[in-house]
Design a protein around this motif. Structure first.
Motif, mmCIF file in Angstrom:
data_model
loop_
_atom_site.group_PDB
_atom_site.id
_atom_site.type_symbol
_atom_site.label_atom_id
_atom_site.label_comp_id
_atom_site.label_asym_id
_atom_site.label_seq_id
_atom_site.Cartn_x
_atom_site.Cartn_y
_atom_site.Cartn_z
ATOM 1 N N VAL A 47 2.411 -5.973 -6.128
ATOM 2 C CA VAL A 47 1.924 -4.736 -6.732
ATOM 3 C C VAL A 47 2.084 -3.590 -5.743
ATOM 4 N N ARG A 48 2.280 -2.388 -6.286
ATOM 5 C CA ARG A 48 2.458 -1.190 -5.457
ATOM 6 C C ARG A 48 1.312 -0.247 -5.775
ATOM 7 N N ILE A 49 0.351 -0.172 -4.857
ATOM 8 C CA ILE A 49 -0.887 0.550 -5.158
ATOM 9 C C ILE A 49 -1.139 1.651 -4.135
ATOM 10 N N GLY A 50 -1.290 2.885 -4.631
ATOM 11 C CA GLY A 50 -1.543 4.018 -3.752
ATOM 12 C C GLY A 50 -2.965 4.534 -3.883
ATOM 13 N N SER A 51 -3.213 5.311 -4.938
ATOM 14 C CA SER A 51 -4.486 6.030 -5.034
ATOM 15 C C SER A 51 -5.710 5.117 -5.001
ATOM 16 N N ALA A 52 -5.647 3.941 -5.581
ATOM 17 C CA ALA A 52 -6.829 3.062 -5.586
ATOM 18 C C ALA A 52 -7.180 2.570 -4.179
ATOM 19 N N GLY A 71 2.999 -3.260 -11.315
ATOM 20 C CA GLY A 71 1.574 -2.965 -11.233
ATOM 21 C C GLY A 71 1.291 -1.872 -10.216
ATOM 22 N N MET A 72 0.548 -0.846 -10.654
ATOM 23 C CA MET A 72 0.137 0.264 -9.800
ATOM 24 C C MET A 72 -1.382 0.420 -9.969
ATOM 25 N N SER A 73 -1.941 1.502 -9.405
ATOM 26 C CA SER A 73 -3.409 1.647 -9.426
ATOM 27 C C SER A 73 -4.003 1.484 -10.823
ATOM 28 N N ASN A 74 -3.367 2.091 -11.809
ATOM 29 C CA ASN A 74 -3.977 2.112 -13.143
ATOM 30 C C ASN A 74 -3.690 0.881 -13.990
ATOM 31 N N ALA A 92 0.859 -1.189 0.000
ATOM 32 C CA ALA A 92 0.000 0.000 0.000
ATOM 33 C C ALA A 92 0.893 1.237 0.000
ATOM 34 N N VAL A 93 0.861 1.980 -1.096
ATOM 35 C CA VAL A 93 1.763 3.129 -1.242
ATOM 36 C C VAL A 93 1.140 4.339 -0.551
ATOM 37 N N SER A 94 1.785 4.768 0.519
ATOM 38 C CA SER A 94 1.185 5.780 1.399
ATOM 39 C C SER A 94 1.783 7.167 1.201
ATOM 40 N N LYS A 95 2.542 7.358 0.129
ATOM 41 C CA LYS A 95 3.284 8.619 -0.028
ATOM 42 C C LYS A 95 2.392 9.859 -0.093
ATOM 43 N N TYR A 96 1.155 9.743 -0.560
ATOM 44 C CA TYR A 96 0.271 10.908 -0.618
ATOM 45 C C TYR A 96 -0.744 10.904 0.507
ATOM 46 N N GLU A 98 6.870 3.680 0.629
ATOM 47 C CA GLU A 98 7.144 5.120 0.562
ATOM 48 C C GLU A 98 8.268 5.344 -0.443
ATOM 49 N N ASN A 99 8.318 6.565 -0.995
ATOM 50 C CA ASN A 99 9.384 6.829 -1.972
ATOM 51 C C ASN A 99 10.323 7.950 -1.542
ATOM 52 N N LYS A 100 10.188 8.420 -0.300
ATOM 53 C CA LYS A 100 11.144 9.413 0.211
ATOM 54 C C LYS A 100 11.715 8.926 1.536
ATOM 55 N N PHE A 112 10.727 0.406 0.439
ATOM 56 C CA PHE A 112 11.168 1.627 -0.232
ATOM 57 C C PHE A 112 10.975 1.429 -1.725
ATOM 58 N N ILE A 113 10.124 2.266 -2.344
ATOM 59 C CA ILE A 113 9.747 2.002 -3.741
ATOM 60 C C ILE A 113 10.307 3.024 -4.722
ATOM 61 N N GLY A 114 10.925 4.095 -4.224
ATOM 62 C CA GLY A 114 11.335 5.164 -5.138
ATOM 63 C C GLY A 114 12.804 5.097 -5.507
ATOM 64 N N LEU A 132 12.969 -8.305 -9.446
ATOM 65 C CA LEU A 132 12.987 -7.147 -10.336
ATOM 66 C C LEU A 132 11.754 -6.289 -10.114
ATOM 67 N N MET A 133 11.903 -5.000 -10.448
ATOM 68 C CA MET A 133 10.793 -4.060 -10.346
ATOM 69 C C MET A 133 10.741 -3.230 -11.612
ATOM 70 N N GLY A 134 9.551 -2.818 -12.005
ATOM 71 C CA GLY A 134 9.450 -1.932 -13.163
ATOM 72 C C GLY A 134 8.178 -1.104 -13.118
ATOM 73 N N MET A 135 8.231 0.038 -13.795
ATOM 74 C CA MET A 135 7.068 0.922 -13.930
ATOM 75 C C MET A 135 6.745 1.078 -15.400
ATOM 76 N N ALA A 136 5.499 0.764 -15.757
ATOM 77 C CA ALA A 136 5.097 0.877 -17.156
ATOM 78 C C ALA A 136 4.841 2.340 -17.515
HETATM 79 C C1 PLP Z 1 3.484 6.424 -6.347
HETATM 80 C C2 PLP Z 1 4.027 5.136 -6.779
HETATM 81 C C3 PLP Z 1 3.183 4.016 -6.884
HETATM 82 C C4 PLP Z 1 1.706 4.047 -6.620
HETATM 83 O O1 PLP Z 1 1.035 4.846 -7.563
HETATM 84 P P1 PLP Z 1 -0.558 4.834 -7.680
HETATM 85 O O2 PLP Z 1 -0.810 5.234 -9.080
HETATM 86 O O3 PLP Z 1 -1.043 5.861 -6.688
HETATM 87 O O4 PLP Z 1 -1.045 3.479 -7.368
HETATM 88 C C5 PLP Z 1 3.769 2.804 -7.254
HETATM 89 N N1 PLP Z 1 5.100 2.702 -7.496
HETATM 90 C C6 PLP Z 1 5.916 3.760 -7.413
HETATM 91 C C7 PLP Z 1 7.370 3.555 -7.699
HETATM 92 C C8 PLP Z 1 5.424 5.006 -7.047
HETATM 93 O O5 PLP Z 1 6.262 6.043 -6.979
#
Ligand code: PLP
Length: 220
Positions: free
Chosen positions: A210-215, A194-197, A22-26, A45-47, A66-68, A150-154
């Motif tokens: 999966v790393r999910i914040g806003s959802a 995988g993130m919210s979208n 659960a990504v709590s950064k916001y 968190e990413n900071k 730590f995801i950032g 491994l980790m990746g962001m689409a």
């Molecule tokens: C913010 C963030 C997320 C979560 O993003 P959402 O779109 O809010 O789910 C996942 N991964 C990384 C690396 C992020 O910085």
């Protein structure tokens, strides 16, 4: 829906084999505690400084991820307690993590970030750089960490086939490294994508984290 209901819905979609970070950064501490009270324990968190404050003040049984993008001079803030570092992008950073983990008398699981998006702004390594790190002899000296996946962001796009292709690339490398003769500390166990979208696409493409914040934290 409330935070607890969002969590319940997403966990049902993910099943038992996929870790939900659960990504709590916001989010506020109060919102984090709503998820905690609903039974959730993995938060991202990413900071580094935000993470340190939360780790100091919130319940000690939270597993912090730590995801950032992690700067080398920030590793010291998180080495004592971090559960997993998701986005390592250099051997130099691995060496710093190892040094700080050694001081803390811990072993820290690390994921290598692959650059899979078409956006150049995103961080990460290409295929050859990742292969070169997991094959590097100097890994043997890094006794206080393990490379566990491994980790990746689409790409941030509505084009689902593009996102799917990027996830396939990451999963392909994950599987390929699994078949390689790598040092014992390299084990492809966690595939963080995988993130919210896009987590539904990531699920279809074989994610297990999966790393999910806003959802989760968007209450409607
Ligand atoms: C913010 C963030 C997320 C979560 O993003 P959402 O779109 O809010 O789910 C996942 N991964 C990384 C690396 C992020 O910085």
């Amino acid at each position: 829906m409330s935070i607890a209901e969002n969590l319940e819905k997403i966990k049902a979609e993910l099943g038992n084999e996929v870790t939900l970070v659960a990504v709590s950064k916001y989010s506020t501490d109060e919102e984090v505690m709503k998820a905690y009270d609903a039974g959730h324990r993995d938060f991202g968190e990413n900071k580094a400084q935000d993470l340190k404050r939360r780790a100091d003040e919130l319940p000690k049984d939270i597993r912090w991820h730590f995801i950032g993008h992690l700067q080398r001079n920030k590793v010291k803030y998180i080495a004592d307690y971090i559960h997993m570092i998701h986005a390592v992008d250099s051997l130099k950073l691995l060496k710093e993590i190892n040094k700080r983990a050694k001081n803390a008398d811990r072993k820290i699981p690390c994921l290598l970030q692959m650059h899979i998006a078409s956006e150049s702004s995103k961080f990460g390594l290409d295929r050859d750089e990742i292969i070169s790190i997991v094959s590097d002899d100097s890994l043997a000296e890094l006794e206080n960490l393990a490379i566990t996946g491994l980790m990746g962001m689409a790409t941030n796009t509505d084009n689902t086939e593009m996102i799917r292709g990027e996830f396939k690339t990451l999963k392909g490398l994950f599987d390929e490294i699994n078949t390689m003769d790598t040092p014992a500390k390299v084990r492809m166990e966690t595939l963080s994508m995988g993130m919210s979208n896009d987590y539904q696409i990531a699920l279809e493409e074989g994610t297990n984290s999966v790393r999910i914040g806003s959802a989760i934290f968007k209450e409607e």
